[in-house]
Design a protein around this motif. Structure first.
Motif, PDB file in Angstrom:
ATOM      1  N   VAL A  82      10.158  16.512   7.253  1.00 47.31           N
ATOM      2  CA  VAL A  82      11.425  15.624   7.336  1.00 47.31           C
ATOM      3  C   VAL A  82      10.990  14.352   8.329  1.00 47.31           C
ATOM      4  N   ASP A  83      10.117  14.712   9.365  1.00 48.84           N
ATOM      5  CA  ASP A  83       9.493  13.189  10.081  1.00 48.84           C
ATOM      6  C   ASP A  83       8.711  12.521   9.313  1.00 48.84           C
ATOM      7  N   LEU A  84       7.812  13.086   8.419  1.00 46.21           N
ATOM      8  CA  LEU A  84       7.157  12.162   7.744  1.00 46.21           C
ATOM      9  C   LEU A  84       7.779  11.624   6.569  1.00 46.21           C
ATOM     10  N   TRP A  85       8.845  12.130   5.957  1.00 50.29           N
ATOM     11  CA  TRP A  85       9.538  11.525   4.900  1.00 50.29           C
ATOM     12  C   TRP A  85      10.483  10.506   5.408  1.00 50.29           C
ATOM     13  N   ASP A  86      11.247  10.650   6.722  1.00 48.65           N
ATOM     14  CA  ASP A  86      11.711   9.588   7.254  1.00 48.65           C
ATOM     15  C   ASP A  86      10.867   8.227   7.702  1.00 48.65           C
ATOM     16  N   ALA A  87       9.841   8.823   8.369  1.00 51.00           N
ATOM     17  CA  ALA A  87       8.919   7.420   8.637  1.00 51.00           C
ATOM     18  C   ALA A  87       8.279   6.807   7.522  1.00 51.00           C
ATOM     19  N   SER A  88       7.937   7.536   6.336  1.00 61.05           N
ATOM     20  CA  SER A  88       7.388   6.737   5.071  1.00 61.05           C
ATOM     21  C   SER A  88       8.653   6.008   4.737  1.00 61.05           C
ATOM     22  N   GLU A  89       9.930   6.290   4.613  1.00 65.38           N
ATOM     23  CA  GLU A  89      11.052   5.478   4.224  1.00 65.38           C
ATOM     24  C   GLU A  89      11.198   4.240   5.032  1.00 65.38           C
ATOM     25  N   ALA A  90      11.024   4.264   6.231  1.00 66.17           N
ATOM     26  CA  ALA A  90      11.438   3.361   7.260  1.00 66.17           C
ATOM     27  C   ALA A  90      10.130   2.193   7.136  1.00 66.17           C
ATOM     28  N   ILE A  91       8.970   2.628   6.773  1.00 65.31           N
ATOM     29  CA  ILE A  91       8.133   1.630   6.594  1.00 65.31           C
ATOM     30  C   ILE A  91       7.414   1.435   5.229  1.00 65.31           C
ATOM     31  N   LYS A  92       8.347   1.743   4.107  1.00 64.87           N
ATOM     32  CA  LYS A  92       7.913   1.656   2.556  1.00 64.87           C
ATOM     33  C   LYS A  92       7.308   0.500   2.493  1.00 64.87           C
ATOM     34  N   LYS A  93       7.922  -0.719   2.803  1.00 64.39           N
ATOM     35  CA  LYS A  93       7.210  -1.877   2.280  1.00 64.39           C
ATOM     36  C   LYS A  93       5.995  -2.368   3.123  1.00 64.39           C
ATOM     37  N   ASP A  94       5.802  -2.010   4.390  1.00 62.13           N
ATOM     38  CA  ASP A  94       4.568  -2.127   4.911  1.00 62.13           C
ATOM     39  C   ASP A  94       3.462  -1.126   4.216  1.00 62.13           C
ATOM     40  N   MET A  95       3.908  -0.219   3.823  1.00 59.74           N
ATOM     41  CA  MET A  95       2.909   0.957   3.140  1.00 59.74           C
ATOM     42  C   MET A  95       2.152   0.307   1.796  1.00 59.74           C
TER      43      MET A  95
END
Length: 104
Positions: A82-95
């Motif tokens: 869950v934590d990785l999913w949330d972090a991934s969604e939060a910085i999607k553009k940066d990634m």
């Protein structure tokens, strides 16, 4: 040797609080108060996990693993997903801007 998972799930992983709320509490006939008493924490702490407003900590994972006879890793891995999913969604553009390096 492990094979990396390169495909991203399209939906958020199930929060451990939802697992507790939907599967474990009914199966064991527990209430919020009963679960809190059984693991030795406050009712508020359990309620916040159940409402997905609090993460499962390593300490809570140890308590839940002991109570339900599964491993603390089960609870921590669910929380980590869950934590990785949330972090991934939060910085999607940066990634999207970051280009993977290749070894020389």
């Amino acid at each position: 040797m492990s094979i990396p998972n390169t495909t991203k799930s399209k939906r958020r992983p199930t929060h451990p609080g939802e697992m507790l709320r939907e599967d474990f509490l009914p199966d064991y006939g527990l209430t919020v108060s009963g679960l809190a008493e059984a693991v030795g924490v406050s009712r508020q702490s359990i309620n916040e996990v159940l409402r997905e407003r609090r993460s499962v900590s390593p300490e809570m994972a140890l308590r839940l693993g002991r109570l339900f006879g599964n491993s603390p890793e089960f609870w921590l891995n669910a929380q980590r997903a869950v934590d990785l999913w949330d972090a991934s969604e939060a910085i999607k553009k940066d990634m999207a801007r970051i280009k993977p390096l290749n070894a020389a």
